[in-house]
Every structure is written in C-alpha cells, then in structure tokens.
Design an enzyme around this catalytic site. Sequence first.
Site, PDB file in Angstrom:
ATOM      1  CB  SER A  33     -51.133  17.662  -5.001  1.00 48.02           C
ATOM      2  OG  SER A  33     -51.307  18.188  -5.972  1.00 48.02           O
ATOM      3  N   GLY A  34     -48.677  18.374  -5.060  1.00 45.44           N
ATOM      4  CA  GLY A  34     -47.908  20.324  -5.044  1.00 45.44           C
ATOM      5  C   GLY A  34     -47.008  20.915  -4.186  1.00 45.44           C
ATOM      6  CG  ASP A  54     -55.209  16.931  -0.103  1.00 50.31           C
ATOM      7  OD1 ASP A  54     -54.621  17.902  -0.765  1.00 50.31           O
ATOM      8  OD2 ASP A  54     -56.377  16.988  -0.902  1.00 50.31           O
ATOM      9  CG  ASP A  80     -63.812  21.208   2.208  1.00 45.55           C
ATOM     10  OD1 ASP A  80     -63.192  21.899   2.064  1.00 45.55           O
ATOM     11  OD2 ASP A  80     -64.671  21.605   2.058  1.00 45.55           O
ATOM     12  CB  VAL A  81     -59.252  23.708   5.273  1.00 39.74           C
ATOM     13  CG1 VAL A  81     -58.198  22.417   5.689  1.00 39.74           C
ATOM     14  CG2 VAL A  81     -58.818  24.230   3.740  1.00 39.74           C
ATOM     15  CE1 TYR A 180     -54.652  31.484  -5.874  1.00 41.37           C
ATOM     16  CE2 TYR A 180     -53.005  33.229  -5.654  1.00 41.37           C
ATOM     17  CZ  TYR A 180     -52.575  31.101  -5.032  1.00 41.37           C
ATOM     18  OH  TYR A 180     -52.191  31.472  -4.940  1.00 41.37           O
ATOM     19  CB  THR A 215     -47.612  22.868  -7.825  1.00 40.52           C
ATOM     20  OG1 THR A 215     -48.748  24.026  -8.434  1.00 40.52           O
ATOM     21  CG2 THR A 215     -47.050  23.510  -6.958  1.00 40.52           C
TER      22      THR A 215
HETATM   23  N1  LIG Z   1     -48.263  26.336  -7.428  1.00 39.20           N
HETATM   24  C1  LIG Z   1     -47.776  28.024  -7.112  1.00 39.20           C
HETATM   25  O1  LIG Z   1     -47.241  28.741  -8.295  1.00 39.20           O
HETATM   26  C2  LIG Z   1     -48.008  28.510  -6.214  1.00 39.20           C
HETATM   27  C3  LIG Z   1     -47.795  30.182  -6.175  1.00 39.20           C
HETATM   28  C4  LIG Z   1     -48.189  30.571  -4.455  1.00 39.20           C
HETATM   29  C5  LIG Z   1     -49.388  30.094  -3.551  1.00 39.20           C
HETATM   30  N2  LIG Z   1     -49.839  28.779  -4.001  1.00 39.20           N
HETATM   31  C6  LIG Z   1     -50.027  28.460  -2.878  1.00 39.20           C
HETATM   32  O2  LIG Z   1     -49.269  27.581  -2.511  1.00 39.20           O
HETATM   33  C7  LIG Z   1     -50.620  25.710  -1.919  1.00 39.20           C
HETATM   34  C8  LIG Z   1     -50.607  24.984  -2.611  1.00 39.20           C
HETATM   35  O3  LIG Z   1     -51.024  24.593  -3.651  1.00 39.20           O
HETATM   36  P1  LIG Z   1     -49.875  23.956  -5.144  1.00 39.20           P
HETATM   37  O4  LIG Z   1     -50.231  25.086  -6.083  1.00 39.20           O
HETATM   38  O5  LIG Z   1     -49.549  23.058  -4.042  1.00 39.20           O
HETATM   39  O6  LIG Z   1     -51.743  24.082  -5.809  1.00 39.20           O
HETATM   40  P2  LIG Z   1     -52.163  22.104  -5.997  1.00 39.20           P
HETATM   41  O7  LIG Z   1     -53.112  21.925  -6.350  1.00 39.20           O
HETATM   42  O8  LIG Z   1     -51.303  20.927  -6.355  1.00 39.20           O
HETATM   43  O9  LIG Z   1     -52.406  21.178  -4.310  1.00 39.20           O
HETATM   44  C9  LIG Z   1     -53.447  21.800  -3.080  1.00 39.20           C
HETATM   45  C10 LIG Z   1     -53.730  20.887  -2.402  1.00 39.20           C
HETATM   46  O10 LIG Z   1     -54.970  21.287  -2.501  1.00 39.20           O
HETATM   47  C11 LIG Z   1     -55.990  20.258  -1.843  1.00 39.20           C
HETATM   48  N3  LIG Z   1     -56.901  21.050  -1.607  1.00 39.20           N
HETATM   49  C12 LIG Z   1     -57.581  21.967  -2.243  1.00 39.20           C
HETATM   50  N4  LIG Z   1     -59.160  22.446  -1.723  1.00 39.20           N
HETATM   51  C13 LIG Z   1     -58.845  22.061  -0.003  1.00 39.20           C
HETATM   52  C14 LIG Z   1     -59.486  21.972   0.533  1.00 39.20           C
HETATM   53  N5  LIG Z   1     -61.391  23.033   0.536  1.00 39.20           N
HETATM   54  N6  LIG Z   1     -59.281  21.037   2.158  1.00 39.20           N
HETATM   55  C15 LIG Z   1     -58.193  21.071   1.972  1.00 39.20           C
HETATM   56  N7  LIG Z   1     -57.397  20.667   0.943  1.00 39.20           N
HETATM   57  C16 LIG Z   1     -57.601  20.822   0.056  1.00 39.20           C
HETATM   58  C17 LIG Z   1     -55.863  19.635  -3.465  1.00 39.20           C
HETATM   59  O11 LIG Z   1     -56.473  18.351  -3.485  1.00 39.20           O
HETATM   60  C18 LIG Z   1     -54.570  19.497  -3.049  1.00 39.20           C
HETATM   61  O12 LIG Z   1     -53.974  18.199  -2.973  1.00 39.20           O
HETATM   62  C19 LIG Z   1     -52.436  26.621  -1.992  1.00 39.20           C
HETATM   63  O13 LIG Z   1     -52.377  27.754  -0.439  1.00 39.20           O
HETATM   64  C20 LIG Z   1     -51.435  27.973  -3.479  1.00 39.20           C
HETATM   65  O14 LIG Z   1     -52.183  29.175  -3.445  1.00 39.20           O
HETATM   66  C21 LIG Z   1     -49.219  28.539  -5.198  1.00 39.20           C
END
Ligand SMILES: NC(=O)c1ccc[n+]([C@@H]2O[C@H](COP(=O)([O-])OP(=O)(O)OC[C@H]3O[C@@H](n4cnc5c(N)ncnc54)[C@H](O)[C@@H]3O)[C@@H](O)[C@H]2O)c1
Length: 291
Positions: A33-34, A54, A80-81, A180, A215
């Site tokens: 995702s995302g 994932d 699961d990381v 966070y 996302t």
């Molecule tokens: N979206 C934002 O605005 C934003 C901003 C700064 C940082 N981030 C960081 O970007 C990264 C990705 O987040 P995103 O926004 O794409 O969110 P998202 O929820 O769209 O994607 C995150 C993905 O990680 C997977 N995931 C969650 N826990 C997990 C685990 N324990 N093991 C493996 N996979 C796992 C989820 O199933 C999902 O597919 C994260 O580290 C988030 O903190 C996001």
Amino acid sequence: MEGKGDAMQVPGKRAGVIFDVEGVRAVVTGAASGLGFAMAEVLALNGARVNLLDSNGDLLEAAVKELADEGATVSGELCDVSDPDAVDRVFGAIAEREGGLDAVFANAGISRGAGVIVEEGQIEHADRSAYRQVIDVNLDGVVWTVQAAARVMRPQRHGRIVVTASTAGLSTEAFCGYGYIAAKGGVVNLVRQAALDLARDNVLVNGIAPGPFHTRIGGPSGGDPDVEEYWASTVPLGRMADPSELQGLVLLLAAPRASTFLTGAIIPVDGGTLVGPPISAFSRPAGGFVR
Ligand SMILES: NC(=O)c1ccc[n+]([C@@H]2O[C@H](COP(=O)([O-])OP(=O)(O)OC[C@H]3O[C@@H](n4cnc5c(N)ncnc54)[C@H](O)[C@@H]3O)[C@@H](O)[C@H]2O)c1
C-alpha cells in the site's frame, strides 16, 4: 551491481544509464500500500526484481498481482517486520533464492495513538498500548529489517538500504502520537549510525522523510477530510502529495550507478514543510514590516 561513477563513460543519453535499475534485486517492506507500493512499482516497472513484504495478506496479493499483470518480476512474502525471527527467515530465503540483495527499503509503518493536539494525546495520558505497537513496527521493525539487509549486503560488499522516516522524526508534529514521534526520531539516527557502520563495506544507508502523502495510514478509505485539510495547510506547496511523487528519489537511491557517494542522509520530500509554515499561516500587519 554496483558501479562507481562510471555512467559518464557510456555514450548517448546519460539519465537512462545513471538511473537504470534493471536486474536490481530489491526488497520493500510495507509494499502492499501507499509509499511502499509506489517504491515497489517504480522499481519493478523499470526492470528490478522486487520482493514485496507486507503483513496484510489480502493487500499483498492484490499488489503483487497488479505488478505481475504489467509484466514485472515480482513476488510477495507475508512478513510482520516487528517479528525479528520472521524477518530473518524471509530475508534469508529471498537472499538465497536471488543470490544476494542490492536494495532494501525498510518502509513498513503504522500510526496509532492521539496527537498532542487533543487531551488524550498529551504525555500524561498517552496510551501505552498504542505507543508499544508503533515502537514495535516503526522502530524495532526497521532495526530488524536493516539488520537482515546488512547480513546479506556486508559480505557482498555492496548494497543500498533506504529507511522511510518522516518529517515527524526531524521536527515536532501536533497530530502525531508519542510512539510515532519517538520511533521516527529514532530511525533518523539509526540511519546515520548504520551508514557509519556499513560504509567500510560499501553499503549505503539513507532515509527519506516524507511530509503528508495520500495513503492508507490514516485509514483504508484515506484520512479524515478535516485532518487532510489541516495537513495540506502545513505545507508551503499547499497540498498533500501522491505516493508517485516519491518515485524519482527511489530510483536515485536504488540505482547502482546513481548516488554512489550518498550515505547517512535524511532526505525530506515534504513540499517545503521543514522550511517553515506556509506564508499564508502568518497574519501580516498592514504595511508589512518594510521600513
Ligand atoms: N503517508 C504519509 O503521509 C507518511 C508521512 C511520513 C512517513 N510515512 C511513513 O511511510 C511509511 C509507509 O506508510 P504509508 O503512508 O504508505 O501507509 P500505508 O498504510 O498506506 O502502507 C503501510 C503498509 O505497511 C504495512 N504494514 C503495517 N504494519 C506492518 C508490519 N508490522 N509488517 C509489515 N508490513 C506492515 C501495511 O499493511 C501497509 O500495506 C510508514 O513508515 C509511514 O510512517 C508516511
């Protein structure tokens, strides 16, 4: 795979050579995702061999299918990381199958717990279970991922590790919970320490600090519109970003001939958020400050 600054020796257009990721053996965590999917997509559609990891099986299956349908060389592993044994097992199997690893994106992350903007997010009330969940995934999960990547990359004496941090790891953020903020601050310095540690073996470690992107992190149907409006109002460019806007940087960081002297950096992709609040956030006295 690693070529040190030799791209300029190749005649013709240089960009396709410098940013070439053909055959790069990559792992992306949180790839279903995302931002993680955008990373996997740009690598896979440019010829890399991408392993998507994932913890969400349904999302993972759909993501792998979407890229495979476009002719990409991809595979998916449920992982699961926050479980170090699972991370070791999955990385071991992938490295054995691929004969090594060239680029690992430690990206998986979650957001839980109220931000300090509301009473339940204030330090006295911060929810311990939400804090623990976020630290387990966003901090410990990154440590286990970087460790597993390094175990493969150090002996081969090359590799790229990229950690998804956040602007919330470099500054305060009223909408983010303590887990966070603490985790993202932690991974920023983890990147620097791992860069120092692995530099002697030509493994480069960098971090990306995204600002607000659309996302699923705020929920499956995207975020609360009021919260999204708030996020957009914090960005000098005046909007949230699409995950595809990270893809150029992903190629820069993963391509064996690009960024060969770049390590230990935390690169903001934040529409200017860390520069300061947008000018529109300031109320200007009549006549301004011009004397
Ligand atoms: N979206 C934002 O605005 C934003 C901003 C700064 C940082 N981030 C960081 O970007 C990264 C990705 O987040 P995103 O926004 O794409 O969110 P998202 O929820 O769209 O994607 C995150 C993905 O990680 C997977 N995931 C969650 N826990 C997990 C685990 N324990 N093991 C493996 N996979 C796992 C989820 O199933 C999902 O597919 C994260 O580290 C988030 O903190 C996001």
